[in-house]
Motif scaffolding. Structure first.
Motif, PDB file in Angstrom:
ATOM      1  N   GLU A  22      -1.612  22.848 -10.277  1.00 58.39           N
ATOM      2  CA  GLU A  22      -1.283  21.527 -10.829  1.00 58.39           C
ATOM      3  C   GLU A  22      -0.455  21.618 -12.107  1.00 58.39           C
ATOM      4  OE1 GLU A  22      -2.239  18.837  -9.014  1.00 58.39           O
ATOM      5  OE2 GLU A  22      -3.125  20.265  -7.622  1.00 58.39           O
ATOM      6  N   GLY A  23      -0.438  22.777 -12.763  1.00 57.65           N
ATOM      7  CA  GLY A  23       0.331  22.904 -13.994  1.00 57.65           C
ATOM      8  C   GLY A  23      -0.255  23.937 -14.940  1.00 57.65           C
ATOM      9  N   GLN A  24       0.337  23.979 -16.124  1.00 57.25           N
ATOM     10  CA  GLN A  24      -0.091  24.918 -17.164  1.00 57.25           C
ATOM     11  C   GLN A  24      -0.532  24.125 -18.387  1.00 57.25           C
ATOM     12  OE1 GLN A  24       3.366  27.294 -17.944  1.00 57.25           O
ATOM     13  NE2 GLN A  24       3.153  28.470 -16.077  1.00 57.25           N
ATOM     14  N   ARG A  25      -1.465  24.714 -19.117  1.00 55.86           N
ATOM     15  CA  ARG A  25      -1.874  24.116 -20.384  1.00 55.86           C
ATOM     16  C   ARG A  25      -2.363  25.197 -21.321  1.00 55.86           C
ATOM     17  NH1 ARG A  25      -7.898  22.370 -20.049  1.00 55.86           N
ATOM     18  NH2 ARG A  25      -7.430  21.356 -22.000  1.00 55.86           N
ATOM     19  N   GLN A  26      -2.365  24.879 -22.590  1.00 58.61           N
ATOM     20  CA  GLN A  26      -2.867  25.803 -23.592  1.00 58.61           C
ATOM     21  C   GLN A  26      -4.052  25.141 -24.284  1.00 58.61           C
ATOM     22  OE1 GLN A  26      -0.494  27.149 -27.155  1.00 58.61           O
ATOM     23  NE2 GLN A  26      -0.377  28.989 -25.873  1.00 58.61           N
ATOM     24  N   ILE A  27      -5.151  25.868 -24.339  1.00 64.21           N
ATOM     25  CA  ILE A  27      -6.371  25.387 -24.980  1.00 64.21           C
ATOM     26  C   ILE A  27      -6.422  26.005 -26.368  1.00 64.21           C
ATOM     27  CG2 ILE A  27      -8.887  25.403 -24.863  1.00 64.21           C
ATOM     28  CD1 ILE A  27      -8.575  25.478 -21.783  1.00 64.21           C
ATOM     29  N   HIS A  28      -6.445  25.153 -27.391  1.00 56.97           N
ATOM     30  CA  HIS A  28      -6.331  25.624 -28.772  1.00 56.97           C
ATOM     31  C   HIS A  28      -7.664  25.744 -29.513  1.00 56.97           C
ATOM     32  CE1 HIS A  28      -1.955  25.508 -28.890  1.00 56.97           C
ATOM     33  NE2 HIS A  28      -2.050  24.444 -28.134  1.00 56.97           N
ATOM     34  N   THR A  29      -8.683  24.970 -29.074  1.00 53.53           N
ATOM     35  CA  THR A  29      -9.936  24.925 -29.835  1.00 53.53           C
ATOM     36  C   THR A  29     -11.142  25.030 -28.916  1.00 53.53           C
ATOM     37  OG1 THR A  29     -10.168  22.521 -29.680  1.00 53.53           O
ATOM     38  CG2 THR A  29      -8.852  23.382 -31.542  1.00 53.53           C
ATOM     39  N   ARG A  30     -12.288  25.328 -29.518  1.00 54.44           N
ATOM     40  CA  ARG A  30     -13.555  25.338 -28.765  1.00 54.44           C
ATOM     41  C   ARG A  30     -13.846  23.953 -28.198  1.00 54.44           C
ATOM     42  NH1 ARG A  30     -17.330  29.575 -29.584  1.00 54.44           N
ATOM     43  NH2 ARG A  30     -19.045  28.104 -29.426  1.00 54.44           N
ATOM     44  N   ALA A  31     -13.476  22.908 -28.939  1.00 56.31           N
ATOM     45  CA  ALA A  31     -13.707  21.537 -28.450  1.00 56.31           C
ATOM     46  C   ALA A  31     -12.896  21.277 -27.183  1.00 56.31           C
ATOM     47  CB  ALA A  31     -13.356  20.522 -29.539  1.00 56.31           C
ATOM     48  N   ASP A  32     -11.644  21.760 -27.156  1.00 52.91           N
ATOM     49  CA  ASP A  32     -10.825  21.614 -25.945  1.00 52.91           C
ATOM     50  C   ASP A  32     -11.429  22.405 -24.790  1.00 52.91           C
ATOM     51  OD1 ASP A  32      -8.985  20.088 -27.380  1.00 52.91           O
ATOM     52  OD2 ASP A  32      -7.634  21.778 -27.737  1.00 52.91           O
ATOM     53  N   LEU A  33     -11.898  23.608 -25.080  1.00 50.25           N
ATOM     54  CA  LEU A  33     -12.524  24.434 -24.047  1.00 50.25           C
ATOM     55  C   LEU A  33     -13.792  23.758 -23.527  1.00 50.25           C
ATOM     56  CD1 LEU A  33     -12.417  27.135 -22.468  1.00 50.25           C
ATOM     57  CD2 LEU A  33     -13.827  28.122 -24.286  1.00 50.25           C
ATOM     58  N   LYS A  34     -14.545  23.125 -24.409  1.00 45.33           N
ATOM     59  CA  LYS A  34     -15.778  22.432 -24.004  1.00 45.33           C
ATOM     60  C   LYS A  34     -15.468  21.293 -23.041  1.00 45.33           C
ATOM     61  CE  LYS A  34     -20.285  21.153 -25.012  1.00 45.33           C
ATOM     62  NZ  LYS A  34     -20.685  20.489 -23.782  1.00 45.33           N
ATOM     63  N   THR A  35     -14.378  20.567 -23.280  1.00 43.44           N
ATOM     64  CA  THR A  35     -13.986  19.482 -22.377  1.00 43.44           C
ATOM     65  C   THR A  35     -13.721  20.021 -20.976  1.00 43.44           C
ATOM     66  OG1 THR A  35     -13.045  18.208 -24.202  1.00 43.44           O
ATOM     67  CG2 THR A  35     -12.281  17.660 -21.992  1.00 43.44           C
ATOM     68  N   THR A  36     -12.996  21.128 -20.897  1.00 44.96           N
ATOM     69  CA  THR A  36     -12.707  21.743 -19.599  1.00 44.96           C
ATOM     70  C   THR A  36     -13.981  22.301 -18.970  1.00 44.96           C
ATOM     71  OG1 THR A  36     -10.481  22.287 -20.341  1.00 44.96           O
ATOM     72  CG2 THR A  36     -11.317  23.496 -18.434  1.00 44.96           C
ATOM     73  N   PHE A  37     -14.788  22.981 -19.772  1.00 45.39           N
ATOM     74  CA  PHE A  37     -16.056  23.526 -19.290  1.00 45.39           C
ATOM     75  C   PHE A  37     -16.922  22.418 -18.675  1.00 45.39           C
ATOM     76  CE2 PHE A  37     -20.562  24.373 -20.006  1.00 45.39           C
ATOM     77  CZ  PHE A  37     -20.734  25.640 -19.477  1.00 45.39           C
ATOM     78  N   ASP A  38     -17.055  21.304 -19.390  1.00 40.96           N
ATOM     79  CA  ASP A  38     -17.887  20.195 -18.908  1.00 40.96           C
ATOM     80  C   ASP A  38     -17.346  19.615 -17.603  1.00 40.96           C
ATOM     81  OD1 ASP A  38     -19.622  20.499 -21.053  1.00 40.96           O
ATOM     82  OD2 ASP A  38     -18.767  18.832 -22.202  1.00 40.96           O
ATOM     83  N   ALA A  39     -16.009  19.495 -17.496  1.00 40.97           N
ATOM     84  CA  ALA A  39     -15.412  18.954 -16.273  1.00 40.97           C
ATOM     85  C   ALA A  39     -15.649  19.880 -15.080  1.00 40.97           C
ATOM     86  CB  ALA A  39     -13.922  18.714 -16.483  1.00 40.97           C
ATOM     87  N   VAL A  40     -15.459  21.175 -15.291  1.00 40.77           N
ATOM     88  CA  VAL A  40     -15.677  22.135 -14.200  1.00 40.77           C
ATOM     89  C   VAL A  40     -17.159  22.195 -13.840  1.00 40.77           C
ATOM     90  CG1 VAL A  40     -15.550  24.576 -13.537  1.00 40.77           C
ATOM     91  CG2 VAL A  40     -13.615  23.489 -14.715  1.00 40.77           C
TER      92      VAL A  40
END
Length: 122
Positions: A22-40
């Motif tokens: 679907e695309g590329q993205r860059q995760i810059h912070t733990r908060a951003d990683l947490k959003t992805t973690f929660d979605a997965v």
């Protein structure tokens, strides 16, 4: 699968590059990683995944402080395969503290738009 974000987050360096079909993205912070973690994690719970089995297909040192690795993931609900196994390629680098962390991952998931979207959440 346990939902333990803190243990999960220790495995990544920032910025962390993530790629799906679907695309590329860059995760810059733990908060951003947490959003992805929660979605997965929510996606896996919805699919009733009980086992996320990952098998290392190949791994090789590119230098003393970098490893390139490919693994295959199988998502199971008890003994039923939830979707076709999918490969992912990752780079791991040893930090100044001596710890290995994932710096980027490319997923090739062809049969689950929902999982690809969850990985792009953020």
């Amino acid at each position: 699968m346990s939902g333990d974000f803190e243990s999960f987050a220790q495995c990544f360096s920032f910025p962390y590059d993530l790629e799906t079909l679907e695309g590329q993205r860059q995760i810059h912070t733990r908060a951003d990683l947490k959003t992805t973690f929660d979605a997965v994690h929510a996606h896996l719970v919805k699919q009733q995944v009980t086992i996320m089995a990952r098998h290392c297909v190949s791994a090789s040192f590119r230098s003393d402080n970098e490893v390139a690795a490919t693994h295959e993931t199988r998502l199971l609900s008890r003994d039923i395969l939830v979707q076709q196994p999918y490969p992912a390629f990752s780079l791991l680098k040893r930090g100044a503290d001596g710890e290995w962390r994932i710096t980027c991952t490319s997923y090739v998931i062809v049969d689950s738009a929902e999982l690809n979207c969850a990985l792009q959440a953020g």
